[in-house]
Design an enzyme around this catalytic site. Structure first.
Site, PDB file in Angstrom:
ATOM      1  N   LYS A   1     -17.094  -0.538   7.139  1.00 54.19           N
ATOM      2  CA  LYS A   1     -17.730  -1.557   6.306  1.00 54.19           C
ATOM      3  C   LYS A   1     -19.237  -1.364   6.201  1.00 54.19           C
ATOM      4  O   LYS A   1     -19.812  -1.515   5.127  1.00 54.19           O
ATOM      5  CB  LYS A   1     -17.410  -2.934   6.892  1.00 54.19           C
ATOM      6  CG  LYS A   1     -17.901  -4.087   6.032  1.00 54.19           C
ATOM      7  CD  LYS A   1     -17.364  -5.410   6.575  1.00 54.19           C
ATOM      8  CE  LYS A   1     -18.046  -6.613   5.940  1.00 54.19           C
ATOM      9  NZ  LYS A   1     -17.849  -6.719   4.497  1.00 54.19           N
TER      10      LYS A   1
ATOM     11  N   GLU B   1       0.802  -1.223   0.000  1.00 53.83           N
ATOM     12  CA  GLU B   1       0.000   0.000   0.000  1.00 53.83           C
ATOM     13  C   GLU B   1       0.835   1.274   0.000  1.00 53.83           C
ATOM     14  O   GLU B   1       0.358   2.334  -0.413  1.00 53.83           O
ATOM     15  CB  GLU B   1      -0.972   0.009   1.186  1.00 53.83           C
ATOM     16  CG  GLU B   1      -2.079  -1.037   1.089  1.00 53.83           C
ATOM     17  CD  GLU B   1      -1.682  -2.398   1.651  1.00 53.83           C
ATOM     18  OE1 GLU B   1      -0.474  -2.600   1.948  1.00 53.83           O
ATOM     19  OE2 GLU B   1      -2.557  -3.263   1.798  1.00 53.83           O
TER      20      GLU B   1
ATOM     21  N   MET C   1      24.478   8.762   0.061  1.00 50.57           N
ATOM     22  CA  MET C   1      24.415  10.084   0.662  1.00 50.57           C
ATOM     23  C   MET C   1      24.829  10.030   2.135  1.00 50.57           C
ATOM     24  O   MET C   1      25.497  10.944   2.637  1.00 50.57           O
ATOM     25  CB  MET C   1      23.013  10.679   0.519  1.00 50.57           C
ATOM     26  CG  MET C   1      22.917  12.122   0.968  1.00 50.57           C
ATOM     27  SD  MET C   1      24.101  13.185   0.143  1.00 50.57           S
ATOM     28  CE  MET C   1      23.114  13.831  -1.185  1.00 50.57           C
TER      29      MET C   1
ATOM     30  N   PHE D   1     -10.638  -6.899  14.785  1.00 49.47           N
ATOM     31  CA  PHE D   1      -9.647  -7.436  13.866  1.00 49.47           C
ATOM     32  C   PHE D   1      -9.353  -6.410  12.766  1.00 49.47           C
ATOM     33  O   PHE D   1     -10.253  -5.872  12.144  1.00 49.47           O
ATOM     34  CB  PHE D   1     -10.156  -8.743  13.234  1.00 49.47           C
ATOM     35  CG  PHE D   1      -9.188  -9.309  12.235  1.00 49.47           C
ATOM     36  CD1 PHE D   1      -7.914  -9.691  12.629  1.00 49.47           C
ATOM     37  CD2 PHE D   1      -9.538  -9.422  10.907  1.00 49.47           C
ATOM     38  CE1 PHE D   1      -6.998 -10.190  11.711  1.00 49.47           C
ATOM     39  CE2 PHE D   1      -8.625  -9.917   9.971  1.00 49.47           C
ATOM     40  CZ  PHE D   1      -7.362 -10.300  10.377  1.00 49.47           C
ATOM     41  N   GLN D   2      -8.090  -6.144  12.533  1.00 50.59           N
ATOM     42  CA  GLN D   2      -7.625  -5.165  11.537  1.00 50.59           C
ATOM     43  C   GLN D   2      -8.210  -3.780  11.743  1.00 50.59           C
ATOM     44  O   GLN D   2      -8.516  -3.073  10.791  1.00 50.59           O
ATOM     45  CB  GLN D   2      -7.899  -5.678  10.121  1.00 50.59           C
ATOM     46  CG  GLN D   2      -7.084  -6.926   9.829  1.00 50.59           C
ATOM     47  CD  GLN D   2      -6.994  -7.258   8.367  1.00 50.59           C
ATOM     48  OE1 GLN D   2      -7.947  -7.063   7.628  1.00 50.59           O
ATOM     49  NE2 GLN D   2      -5.852  -7.765   7.948  1.00 50.59           N
TER      50      GLN D   2
END
Ligand SMILES: Cc1ncc(C[n+]2csc(CCOP(=O)(O)OP(=O)(O)O)c2C)c(N)n1
Ligand SMILES: [Mg+2]
Lengths: 562, 164
Positions: free
Chosen positions: A161, A49, A476, A111-112
């Site tokens: 949801k 993501e 760098m 959950f999540q």
């Protein structure tokens, strides 16, 4: 007719003219993804993501339109945070839709579940949790408006949801009314006049332009202003492409790795005209000694940018394009007398600085110089590429040696400095412009941070060209260790590395390598000719440094030159 | 320097954390903060006491204005205003000090709002100086606990603040 939240979502995206979403589904988004095939919208499936957020960002920078991504709750949402913060620091308009657990479960450690609105509050321009499907259309409308208006920035919309699968009457709101949001876009004429009076009196004026010139599409006006005032122009990293690099008034980029002449000009100017820039510490160096003899005019759409760290004499709040147009009008009405003569000593001085220390490197015939690779990319793409960069030396060499002439052709993480940004950003830009040449100038370290998106490029026929300046170091950081830590190269060596050519092949892309200077050109030609995504592995001089360099905390005129 | 700001915000979830987060994220100070609904249920008023020099105050005001849910910022440096604070003070009140505690309370037009065997709880309202003065006096009798609201402030004269 009543529509579900999922249907409303797609109707709204259509109304906003969204053509592509970068995303990856999950449990709470199943209803939304179930609805997706019924709508005329392109979905590009990412592999992480963070990639989705950077792709939306790259798309936005290259097109000037709002980039969109869609991810699931919890880990899907938290994975976007780096991408959101990257867009926030550079004022890039993206809308990030995140799934969320059902409203009834919010706060229950479901959950999540992650409090993504809380997590992203400090790195979004604004964010929303949609608690009621009846608010959905309005919120999406506001999200897009907020993203691109005023000082642009990322907006996050969290979609539980149950909101996604509840039905309600759908009406797309025509009007937006937000009591607390009314950005000042029109520059105040009185201030513009004051600015022009100061310009008329200045002997050694210069323009210092930033990303605001790009986001307000003011490159044309900037060029006119520079020319009509015979005023030299520098830009920040974010402003590159806002003024044509081959131009006689071009000073090059300023700042920590700016050109000698740009930084010397800042040290000596008597009038600094800052346009859509924010006096970042990488640009100012030691604050007390920044533009010590100058009056400062500052044009910016965000009042908080003005007099934040440098006291400004003439502040102008407004859209850069609007302000420049008004200034140009004044120039037309009352031109400065004897302009050529007045400017000559200043422009001569700048020419001298340019001749004393031009940007330079020496390409001998053994090891490839990274600067040479960038110059060859410039040459062989005829300066027409869209260049994404990773972060580190590769980014600075791309900035110095790809002579940008057009706005929206450099996609780089300026403010946050996010390694891993370049490849997904390039993919996002390529999705918008399938026929243009899109190149990611990469480091061997950074490229490994979002390398998984190679397969996204392959799957979607997005033929981005990755040019790894492979110095076998986190270069760098190594440079700082070399210069300021007695070459104690602790944890910066990347000698144990994947074979990037084989890696490209494993992804179904083309892999090419150059060891010798005389192989560089043929590798680039072959890459450009290929219809596939390509990884070019340029094995370059490992201990090359980026110069000029202003050590952290030093004044801008105290540059290390080699 | 210490300054009072009035902030009118949309009554949205999370708005307080946006304001508080702005201060913590940018290293500005909050000395006190009070918040309650206005006559319009959709709008809340925050009174905020903060410290900073001229440049910081300018930044604070600009940043507050930049928050999407902030409708208006009233900078009380620029307008005449009245400010008040309330304190609830639990003071020891034994046989030998009760009379003195009551006397002080009366002088300050406070009210005894709770009486226990060994203490009084006193409610007092006023500007900062007054609250400080009564605290000083009562501390000689022994203060058990103090809870203060923090300042609320309103501009003098005609509609300047809470009305939109
Ligand atoms: C995500 C992230 N982690 C760490 C850093 C710190 N950092 C800045 S440049 C750099 C080295 C980058 O190495 P490489 O991609 O090989 O580029 P080079 O400088 O060698 O061109 C590092 C580690 C960063 N900018 N971003
Ligand atoms: Mg490297």
């Amino acid at each position: 007719m009543k529509l579900t939240g999922a249907q409303i979502f797609f109707e709204c995206l259509k109304a906003e003219g969204v053509e592509v979403i970068f995303g990856l589904p999950g449990g709470v988004l199943l209803d939304l993804y179930d609805e997706m095939p019924k709508h005329d919208i392109r979905h590009i499936l990412v592999r992480h993501e963070q990639g989705a957020a950077h792709m939306a960002d790259g798309y936005a920078r290259a097109t000037g339109r709002v980039g969109v991504c869609l991810v699931t709750s919890g880990p899907g949402a938290t994975n976007t945070v780096t991408g959101i913060a990257t867009a926030y620091m550079d004022s890039i308009p993206i809308v990030v839709f995140t799934g969320q657990v059902p409203t009834a479960l919010i706060g229950n450690d479901a959950f999540q579940e992650a409090d993504i609105v809380g997590i992203t509050r400090p790195c979004t321009k604004h964010n929303y949790l949609v608690k009621d499907v009846r608010d959905l259309a309005r919120i999406i409308r506001e999200a897009f408006y907020l993203a691109h208006s005023g000082r642009p920035g990322p907006i996050l919309v969290d979609l539980p949801k149950d909101v996604i699968n509840t039905k309600t009457e759908f009406k797309y709101p025509k009007k937006i009314s937000m009591k607390g949001y009314k950005p000042t876009t029109e520059a105040h004429m009185g201030q513009i006049k004051r600015a022009y009076t100061a310009i008329g009196k200045a002997k050694r004026p210069m323009i210092y332009a930033g990303g605001g010139v790009i986001s307000s599409n003011a490159a044309k006006e900037l060029k006119q202003l520079g020319e009509q005032l015979r005023c030299p122009v520098t830009t920040t990293l974010m402003g590159l492409g806002g003024f044509p690099a081959p131009h006689e008034l071009w000073l090059g980029m300023l700042g920590m790795h700016g050109t000698f002449r740009a930084n010397m000009a800042v040290g000596n100017t008597d009038l600094l005209i800052a346009i859509g820039a924010r006096f970042d510490d990488r640009v100012t160096g030691k604050l007390d000694e920044f533009a010590p003899s100058a009056k400062i005019i500052h044009i910016d759409i965000d009042p908080t940018s003005i007099s934040k760290n440098v006291k400004v004499d003439i502040p102008i709040v407004g859209d850069c394009q609007d302000a420049l147009k008004k200034l140009l009008q004044l120039v037309k009405e009352s031109p400065i007398d004897d302009l050529e003569k007045v400017r000559k000593p200043w422009l001569d001085q700048i020419q001298k600085w340019k001749e004393t220390y031009p940007l330079a490197y020496e390409q001998k015939d053994n090891l490839i110089k990274p600067q040479y690779v960038v110059e060859k990319l410039y040459e062989l793409s005829e300066g027409k590429g869209i260049i994404a960069t990773e972060v580190g030396q590769n980014q600075m060499w791309a900035a110095q040696y790809y002579h940008f002439s057009e706005p929206r052709t450099l996609l780089t993480s300026g403010g946050l400095g996010t390694m891993g940004y370049g490849l997904p950003a390039a993919i996002g830009a390529q999705a918008a412009f399938p026929d243009r040449l899109v190149i990611d100038v990469a480091g061997d370290g950074s490229i490994q941070m979002c390398i998984q998106e190679m397969i996204t490029a392959v799957e979607n026929n997005l033929p981005v060209k990755v040019a790894i300046l492979n110095n076998q170091y986190l270069g760098m950081v190594r440079q700082w260790q070399q210069l300021f830590y007695e070459k104690n190269y602790c944890a910066t060596c990347l000698k144990i590395a994947p074979d990037f050519v084989k890696l490209a092949e494993a992804y179904g892309a083309l892999g090419l390598r150059a060891h010798k200077p005389d192989e560089v050109e043929s590798v680039i030609r072959e890459a450009f000719a290929s219809p596939k995504p390509v990884i070019m592995d340029f094995v370059v001089n490992p201990e090359e440094c980026v110069y000029p360099m202003v050590p952290a905390g030093a004044a801008m005129t105290e540059m290390l030159l080699a | 320097m210490r300054h009072i700001l009035g902030v009118l915000v949309e009554n949205q979830p999370g708005v307080l954390s946006r304001v508080a987060g702005l201060f913590s994220g940018r290293g500005f100070n909050i000395e006190s903060l009070t918040v309650a609904e206005t006559l319009d249920k959709g709008v809340s008023h925050i009174t905020l006491v903060t410290t900073g020099d001229e440049m910081i105050m300018e930044q604070i005001v600009k940043h507050l204005n930049k928050l999407v849910n902030v409708i208006k910022v009233i900078d009380f440096r620029e307008v005449k205003f009245v400010d008040r604070e309330m304190a609830l003070i639990k003071v020891k009140a034994e046989a030998d000090t009760r009379a003195e505690a009551l006397r002080i309370t009366n002088i300050f037009r406070g009210k005894v709002v709770d009486v226990c065997q060994h203490s009084f709880t006193i409610e007092v309202t006023g500007d900062e100086g007054k609250i400080q003065a009564i605290l000083d006096l009562l501390s000689q009798l022994g203060i058990v606990e103090v809870v203060r609201t923090g300042k609320v402030a309103i501009a003098r004269g005609r509609k300047n603040s809470t009305k939109r």
